[in-house]
Design a protein around this motif. Sequence first.
Motif, short mmCIF file in Angstrom:
data_model
loop_
_atom_site.label_atom_id
_atom_site.label_comp_id
_atom_site.label_asym_id
_atom_site.label_seq_id
_atom_site.Cartn_x
_atom_site.Cartn_y
_atom_site.Cartn_z
N GLN A 149 38.12 42.24 49.11
CA GLN A 149 38.55 43.02 47.95
C GLN A 149 39.45 44.18 48.36
O GLN A 149 40.44 44.48 47.69
CB GLN A 149 37.31 43.51 47.19
CG GLN A 149 36.49 42.37 46.59
CD GLN A 149 35.13 42.81 46.09
OE1 GLN A 149 34.68 43.93 46.34
NE2 GLN A 149 34.43 41.92 45.41
N TYR A 150 39.09 44.83 49.45
CA TYR A 150 39.89 45.97 49.93
C TYR A 150 41.30 45.51 50.33
O TYR A 150 42.30 46.12 49.92
CB TYR A 150 39.20 46.64 51.11
CG TYR A 150 40.07 47.65 51.83
CD1 TYR A 150 40.36 48.88 51.26
CD2 TYR A 150 40.61 47.35 53.08
CE1 TYR A 150 41.18 49.80 51.91
CE2 TYR A 150 41.42 48.26 53.74
CZ TYR A 150 41.70 49.48 53.16
OH TYR A 150 42.51 50.37 53.80
N LEU A 151 41.38 44.46 51.15
CA LEU A 151 42.68 44.00 51.63
C LEU A 151 43.54 43.47 50.48
O LEU A 151 44.76 43.70 50.44
CB LEU A 151 42.50 42.93 52.71
CG LEU A 151 41.89 43.44 54.02
CD1 LEU A 151 41.56 42.29 54.94
CD2 LEU A 151 42.81 44.44 54.72
N GLN A 152 42.93 42.80 49.53
CA GLN A 152 43.68 42.33 48.36
C GLN A 152 44.24 43.52 47.58
O GLN A 152 45.38 43.47 47.09
CB GLN A 152 42.79 41.48 47.47
CG GLN A 152 42.55 40.08 48.00
CD GLN A 152 41.64 39.26 47.11
OE1 GLN A 152 40.78 39.80 46.41
NE2 GLN A 152 41.80 37.95 47.15
N SER A 153 43.44 44.57 47.47
CA SER A 153 43.89 45.76 46.72
C SER A 153 45.07 46.44 47.41
O SER A 153 45.83 47.18 46.79
CB SER A 153 42.75 46.76 46.55
OG SER A 153 42.46 47.43 47.77
N LYS A 154 45.22 46.19 48.72
CA LYS A 154 46.32 46.77 49.49
C LYS A 154 47.52 45.82 49.58
O LYS A 154 48.47 46.10 50.31
CB LYS A 154 45.84 47.13 50.90
CG LYS A 154 44.79 48.24 50.93
CD LYS A 154 45.36 49.54 50.39
CE LYS A 154 44.36 50.67 50.46
NZ LYS A 154 44.91 51.95 49.92
#
Length: 251
Positions: A149-154
């Motif tokens: 989720q974090y990497l997708q948000s970036k």
Amino acid sequence: MKNVFRTWSGAAPRALLMVCVLGLSMARAQTLQVVTESTPYSYLKGDRVAGTATEVVRKTLQTAGLSNFQIRIYPWARAYDMALNEPDVLIYLIARTPTRESKFKWVGEIMKIQYHLYRLRERTDVAVKTLVDAQKYTIGVMRDDVRQQYLQSKGFKRLVVSAQAIDNFKKLIGHQVDLIPLVEDDTTIFCAQVHFDCSALTRVLTLEEASTGLYMAFSSSTADETVQKTRAAFDKLKADGTVRKIMQEKP
């Protein structure tokens, strides 16, 4: 006929009352489902779920007087889906993020973790100094995990999704992905599981923004009374040092 009707008339309300009482008793006795994934802090030992985080959860529920529970290990996506959609589900270890805040009833923080990107030492072609650098490479993540989720948000696009964390690790050492985000303790456990020399790994970047606390949390439809009892029990165990003592135990 009149006597029979009178007898039935008296028995029916009593029977209905017994059914209602039985239904209420069964509802109260409903088994609490406790779900997690396989980690260094929660794992199968024989046919029993063990690990330091598991023992914290077990001790918390016992202290809260909630003895009717079953702890099960699932792939993270399934455990997460159960906690998201079913009543009377307790999930751990789950990262508390802004997007998850209103979806669960949070109990307490069991531990803090810090994620790092790792590559194989021999992969000198994978050069990462910043988060932007990492976007050029394939990264193994776990489905519905906070790291995905974090990497997708970036804005990361080259994510290779697996059901289990150990699958990500195998993909890294098998040259199927360039990088994976791990907690340092995980590297030791995974290396031992697949008989891999951990000195062949290199940490290239710390994901500061993704590093967070890991909690136990109830599904949103779980009764508030259950949540409050569990939260009070956890707060007591944390205050008297029990949580810290358990988490410091060696497996």
